[in-house]
Design a protein around this motif. Structure first.
Motif, mmCIF file in Angstrom:
data_model
loop_
_atom_site.group_PDB
_atom_site.id
_atom_site.type_symbol
_atom_site.label_atom_id
_atom_site.label_comp_id
_atom_site.label_asym_id
_atom_site.label_seq_id
_atom_site.Cartn_x
_atom_site.Cartn_y
_atom_site.Cartn_z
ATOM 1 N N MET A 185 0.862 -1.190 0.000
ATOM 2 C CA MET A 185 0.000 0.000 0.000
ATOM 3 C C MET A 185 0.895 1.236 0.000
ATOM 4 N N PRO A 186 0.745 2.133 -0.976
ATOM 5 C CA PRO A 186 1.567 3.352 -0.931
ATOM 6 C C PRO A 186 1.202 4.204 0.285
ATOM 7 N N GLU A 187 2.228 4.714 0.939
ATOM 8 C CA GLU A 187 2.011 5.479 2.170
ATOM 9 C C GLU A 187 2.762 6.797 2.094
ATOM 10 N N LEU A 188 2.261 7.783 2.807
ATOM 11 C CA LEU A 188 3.053 9.009 2.991
ATOM 12 C C LEU A 188 4.242 8.642 3.863
ATOM 13 N N ALA A 189 5.422 9.137 3.517
ATOM 14 C CA ALA A 189 6.606 8.829 4.318
ATOM 15 C C ALA A 189 6.445 9.413 5.722
ATOM 16 N N PRO A 190 6.982 8.691 6.735
ATOM 17 C CA PRO A 190 6.809 9.149 8.122
ATOM 18 C C PRO A 190 7.168 10.614 8.330
ATOM 19 N N GLU A 191 8.270 11.066 7.739
ATOM 20 C CA GLU A 191 8.682 12.450 7.996
ATOM 21 C C GLU A 191 7.740 13.447 7.323
ATOM 22 N N LYS A 192 7.042 13.002 6.290
ATOM 23 C CA LYS A 192 6.099 13.890 5.614
ATOM 24 C C LYS A 192 4.765 13.952 6.331
ATOM 25 N N ARG A 193 4.412 12.833 6.997
ATOM 26 C CA ARG A 193 3.053 12.773 7.524
ATOM 27 C C ARG A 193 2.940 13.172 8.982
ATOM 28 N N ARG A 194 4.074 13.295 9.659
ATOM 29 C CA ARG A 194 4.043 13.524 11.106
ATOM 30 C C ARG A 194 3.286 14.786 11.493
ATOM 31 N N LEU A 195 3.264 15.759 10.610
ATOM 32 C CA LEU A 195 2.653 17.035 10.995
ATOM 33 C C LEU A 195 1.406 17.385 10.199
ATOM 34 N N VAL A 196 0.917 16.448 9.417
ATOM 35 C CA VAL A 196 -0.294 16.753 8.646
ATOM 36 C C VAL A 196 -1.373 15.707 8.895
ATOM 37 N N PHE A 197 -2.614 16.103 8.636
ATOM 38 C CA PHE A 197 -3.743 15.218 8.872
ATOM 39 C C PHE A 197 -4.152 14.447 7.609
ATOM 40 N N ASP A 198 -3.343 14.556 6.538
ATOM 41 C CA ASP A 198 -3.651 13.815 5.309
ATOM 42 C C ASP A 198 -3.584 12.322 5.567
ATOM 43 N N GLU A 199 -4.332 11.564 4.784
ATOM 44 C CA GLU A 199 -4.341 10.118 4.969
ATOM 45 C C GLU A 199 -2.946 9.533 4.776
ATOM 46 N N VAL A 200 -2.597 8.626 5.683
ATOM 47 C CA VAL A 200 -1.296 7.968 5.620
ATOM 48 C C VAL A 200 -1.280 6.965 4.472
ATOM 49 N N ASN A 201 -2.314 6.144 4.387
ATOM 50 C CA ASN A 201 -2.440 5.188 3.284
ATOM 51 C C ASN A 201 -3.022 5.911 2.079
ATOM 52 N N CYS A 202 -2.319 5.836 0.951
ATOM 53 C CA CYS A 202 -2.757 6.618 -0.203
ATOM 54 C C CYS A 202 -3.723 5.853 -1.101
ATOM 55 N N GLY A 203 -3.850 4.547 -0.899
ATOM 56 C CA GLY A 203 -4.779 3.774 -1.732
ATOM 57 C C GLY A 203 -4.076 3.149 -2.930
ATOM 58 N N PHE A 204 -4.584 1.990 -3.375
ATOM 59 C CA PHE A 204 -4.051 1.317 -4.562
ATOM 60 C C PHE A 204 -4.441 2.085 -5.812
ATOM 61 N N ASP A 205 -3.581 2.022 -6.834
ATOM 62 C CA ASP A 205 -4.063 2.428 -8.151
ATOM 63 C C ASP A 205 -4.558 1.161 -8.854
ATOM 64 N N ILE A 206 -5.041 1.308 -10.063
ATOM 65 C CA ILE A 206 -5.702 0.170 -10.708
ATOM 66 C C ILE A 206 -4.735 -1.000 -10.935
ATOM 67 N N THR A 207 -3.479 -0.679 -11.260
ATOM 68 C CA THR A 207 -2.493 -1.740 -11.485
ATOM 69 C C THR A 207 -2.249 -2.522 -10.199
ATOM 70 N N MET A 208 -2.060 -1.776 -9.128
ATOM 71 C CA MET A 208 -1.821 -2.447 -7.840
ATOM 72 C C MET A 208 -3.027 -3.308 -7.466
ATOM 73 N N ALA A 209 -4.223 -2.763 -7.689
ATOM 74 C CA ALA A 209 -5.428 -3.494 -7.323
ATOM 75 C C ALA A 209 -5.508 -4.797 -8.106
#
Ligand SMILES: Cc1cc2nc3c(=O)[nH]c(=O)nc-3n(C[C@H](O)[C@H](O)[C@H](O)COP(=O)(O)OP(=O)(O)OC[C@H]3O[C@@H](n4cnc5c(N)ncnc54)[C@H](O)[C@@H]3O)c2cc1C
Ligand SMILES: Cc1cc2nc3c(=O)[nH]c(=O)nc-3n(C[C@H](O)[C@H](O)[C@H](O)COP(=O)(O)OP(=O)(O)OC[C@H]3O[C@@H](n4cnc5c(N)ncnc54)[C@H](O)[C@@H]3O)c2cc1C
Ligand code: SF4
Ligand code: SF4
Ligand code: FES
Lengths: 480, 291
Positions: A16-40
């Motif tokens: 699952m693509p994720e926001l990198a820890p250092e990028k997400r520590r200070l924001v409320f954006d979703e950590v898990n970015c979701g599959f794209d169609i290929t990944m799915a």
């Protein structure tokens, strides 16, 4: 590659693509970015489409998992969505928050030799696809409604599920919600970095497009009694989905100190009252935060504190990581973000300064004793192991006891010894005829999917009670 | 999240009592029909606003209105003061909390001070209508701040008005007045008090030795007001109770006022910052208009 029944299976699941820890520590954006169609597709291909799918036994609402995954493989997204929706009104939500590793994915056969199929991620993928496509829940199928309307108390998962099924069956449904937002714990508890606000608002919109009315700021048991809903207000049945209630404290010295609060309070201040936008409601957080407990609530608290700018966040739990009831993914994410864990640690007192602000938490080291009757090894204090943790904010994430508003105002409804409402397990009807209940107010704090299941069971119970279905739709999974 | 909804409630009547005290009468028929003396409501002015609790100072079931008397103490109450008759706001919730237990007691004394003066009124009226003898003690800063004297008179066998400066009534505190009443030796069966914590604490101390049942309306800091967050907790007789569902009335002899007074200052710093920010924004806005 592993060979399972002749099919070559990647032992490792699609990441699952994720926001990198250092990028997400200070924001409320979703950590898990979701599959794209290929990944799915790649992940869906890992499913064996078992004839006797074990995964379904692990899902509390028995979603036809191989069928929805098969539809992804074949590119029939709409069909995949319908399969999910037939059992679960909120796939985009459950795909994100279900404790899959102890439910569907734990049972998955592929998991015997490698990593189980990422059922949750796939469910989320389909749910998100439907939201992006603007696919709304179907309109009422039939016209059963003539003269029948049903009141739902509370807009959490249980209430949403019940409203959804009743509206689909053609009834006029009104939800009464005590707060000014819909969604229950989904909107005031679970933080946006785990469940984006857009997902909730889209699901609510979809519910409204089915004709469900939501009346905000209406606390049932206060403004209208249950009795009044059934008489004066003309509802033929009522469903109570008011959720769990008041937070538990430990009763140790110093709990009154300023800077000490419950997770419910902290998360409500941040999520419901827009604390993360620095709106008018103060949050009251300092820079060194100690969170007591290690369930989902505690982890959400710790990670929210980090995003609100805390310099140091420590989780204090009297057992070990193995006993933590939190989702595995949450524990991993929290660790990556720099949350500290103090396992086998139990608070015994809180200390403050002259102004009454908490400054330190006094703790004991614990060790696990022999397993008790429930099979859990109960923690025991190590004598003389007292130590202190510096903290200007202490948050209790210890779970809840019942909210007394409904039971105090409705003595007709029987409660159990903990104050939760008693129901018939097949119909969800309480001891008061025409009044049904489900979700945390019946079971105590549980999970989203269990609340959804209970709401659906109640919907079929209500249809039966109103004489609108003949057959016993007992398990709530198939509402005729 | 901001589910945009229409501003649902309108101010039917506004009355200004003093530069820092005003009344709002709001149209809310269902709430008026359900309200009882001793309960409170909550309101939120707009998206992003705070949900603040206010006592029901009156309710009129025929008119379908709820009345509140508000004292300006910070950002939200200051903003409320700028609203005019006919203006609308977003959320209005209630009635909340348990109603005061009204019964035939005999002689009941009501003590209200600060933002607790108005909340006394519906409780007083209900006790009087129940056939009780009533003594009412209300405290104000000065003559300018007095309101509703006629209303209190109507339901009080004995009304005692106290002011800090003696500009009207007697000079002194509500506690001084209660002491005087106690000294006359008159029998008192129950005391009901609303006001600043310090005041309620003193009142409770005065009645403790005489074992007069005393109830105080606890204005602890709240968020949801429906028994979910635990913000409003109060220690009563060593147990944690929640003012929004177990109260607001609590046994004043058992409340831990010391803790309450500390907890009332929980957000002092942040509240100060918010008020400052509001003032700056207001000034910026006014400038914009005049320019
Ligand atoms: C911080 C946190 C994190 C969690 N994380 C997870 C997770 O990752 N996965 C998972 O599966 N579960 C999780 N849970 C548990 C899950 O959220 C709950 O089990 C679920 O929300 C229960 O649903 P419900 O519909 O019974 O009640 P709730 O979601 O509690 O909703 C009840 C609603 O009823 C309203 N209400 C209450 N009283 C009244 C009244 N008298 N009149 C009108 N309305 C009223 C409330 O305002 C609320 O909106 C978490 C819980 C918390 C607190
Ligand atoms: C049950 C109850 C009934 C009340 N009835 C009335 C009333 O009839 N009239 C009236 O004028 N006021 C009443 N209050 C107090 C009123 O809610 C606060 O004055 C208001 O919330 C302050 O908001 P603010 O933004 O203007 O000030 P802030 O800057 O937020 O606060 C100023 C001070 O007010 C107190 N306060 C702050 N937030 C709250 C809160 N959420 N709940 C309680 N106190 C708070 C604190 O002591 C704080 O230091 C009542 C409070 C409660 C709990
Ligand atoms: S609802 Fe939950 S348990 Fe069921 S399949 Fe989806 S993620 Fe698994
Ligand atoms: S058990 Fe696993 S492999 Fe079998 S159908 Fe379910 S998800 Fe697919
Ligand atoms: S204000 Fe939240 S529990 Fe009372």
């Amino acid at each position: 590659m592993t060979e399972t029944r002749g099919k070559k299976i990647q032992p490792i699941r699609t990441k699952m693509p994720e926001l990198a820890p250092e990028k997400r520590r200070l924001v409320f954006d979703e950590v898990n970015c979701g599959f794209d169609i290929t990944m799915a597709h790649q992940e869906a291909e890992r499913c064996l489409f078992c004839k006797k799918p074990l995964c379904m036994q692990g899902c509390p609402v028995a979603i036809n998992i191989p069928m929805f995954i098969k539809n992804i493989v074949e590119g029939n997204m709409l069909e995949a969505y319908h399969v999910l929706k037939a059992s679960n009104p909120l796939p985009a939500v459950c795909g994100r928050v279900c404790p899959q590793e102890i439910q569907c994915e734990q049972k998955c056969i592929v998991g015997k030799k490698g990593e189980p199929v990422a059922i949750g991620h796939l469910e989320r993928f389909v749910g998100d696809w439907a939201i992006e496509q603007g696919i709304k829940s179907e309109k009422p199928e039939s016209d059963l409604s003539i003269g029948k309307k049903v009141a739902i108390v509370g807009s959490g998962p249980a209430g949403i599920a019940c409203a959804h099924d009743l509206a689909r069956a053609g009834l006029a449904v009104t939800i009464f919600e005590g707060l000014h937002e819909a969604g229950g714990v989904l909107s005031y508890g679970i933080p946006p970095f785990r469940l984006s606000r857009k997902v909730i608002s889209e699901e609510i919109k979809s519910l409204k497009s089915m004709g469900v009315k939501i009346e905000f700021n209406k606390v049932i048991g206060k403004i209208f009694s249950i009795q009044q809903l059934l008489t004066e207000k003309g509802f033929s049945a009522v469903f109570i989905g008011t959720g769990a209630g008041l937070p538990k404290f430990m009763g140790i010295p110093g709990e009154y100190l300023n800077g000490v609060m419950s997770s419910n309070e902290f998360l409500t201040r941040v999520n419901l009252m827009d604390g993360f936008n620095h709106a008018d409601t103060p949050v009251g957080m300092g820079s060194r935060v100690a969170v007591i407990g290690a369930g989902n609530t505690a982890l959400d608290t710790a990670r929210t504190a980090l995003r609100m700018g805390a310099e140091e966040v420590v989780i204090v739990y009297r057992r070990t990581q193995n006993e933590s009831p939190a989702r595995a993914e949450e524990l991993r994410h929290a660790t990556e973000e720099g949350i500290r864990f103090s396992w086998l640690t139990n608070p015994i007192a809180l200390h403050g300064d002259v102004d009454g602000n908490v400054t330190e938490m006094e703790c004991m080291r614990m060790e696990l004793g022999e397993p008790d009757a429930s099979g859990r090894r109960s923690p025991q204090a190590v004598p003389g192991s007292e130590f202190r943790i510096k903290a200007d904010t202490v948050v209790y994430g210890l779970g809840t006891v019942t909210n007394p508003i409904i039971s105090r105002s409705t003595p007709e409804i029987k409660t159990n010894k903990w104050g939760y409402l008693e129901v018939d397990p097949t119909t969800q009807m309480t001891s008061m005829p025409g009044v049904f209940a489900g979700g945390d107010i019946v079971t105590g704090a549980a999970t989203v999917i269990l609340a959804l299941g209970a709401g659906r069971r109640a919907a079929s119970g209500i249809l039966k009670y109103l004489g609108l279905v003949k057959e016993e739709a007992a398990n709530g999974v198939t509402v005729s | 999240m901001g589910t945009l909804r229409p501003m649902a409630f309108s101010i039917f009547r506004k009355q200004i009592f003093s530069p820092t005290t005003f009344l709002w009468e709001v149209e809310a028929p269902d709430m008026a029909a359900a309200a009882h003396p001793g309960q409170f409501v909550m309101l939120r002015l707009h998206e992003g606003g705070e949900r603040i609790p206010l006592t029901v100072a009156d309710f009129d079931r025929d008119r379908g209105t709820i009345t509140m008397v508000v004292k300006v103490v910070g950002k939200t109450t200051e903003e409320m003061a700028t609203y005019l008759e006919g203006d609308t706001f977003q959320d209005f919730i209630g009635p909340l909390g348990a109603p005061t237990h009204i019964a035939q007691k005999g002689h009941v004394v009501f003590v209200g001070g600060g933002l607790g003066v108005a909340p006394i009124y519906p409780v007083l009226r209900a006790f009087k209508k129940m056939g009780n003898r009533t003594t009412t003690i209300v405290g104000f800063r000065n003559e300018q701040e007095i309101f509703w004297k006629d209303r209190f008179e109507e339901f009080s066998d004995n009304l005692i008005v106290m002011t800090d400066d003696g500009s009207v009534g007697k000079k002194g505190t509500t506690a001084d007045a209660l002491k005087d009443v106690l000294e006359t030796g008159v029998n008192i069966d129950e005391v009901f008090t609303v006001g600043p914590l310090g005041m309620m604490e003193v009142i409770a101390e005065l009645t403790r030795s005489k074992k007069i049942p005393t109830f105080a309306s606890m204005n602890s800091i709240m968020v949801d007001g429906i028994g979910m967050c635990g913000s409003c907790r109060v220690t009563v007789d060593g147990n944690v109770l929640f003012a929004c569902v177990d109260g607001p009335d609590m046994d004043a002899h058992k409340v831990d006022f010391k803790e309450m007074k500390i907890r009332q200052k929980r957000f002092r710093n942040e509240e100060g910052v918010l008020l400052q920010k509001y003032h700056t924004e207001c000034r910026a806005q006014t400038k914009g208009v005049s320019a």
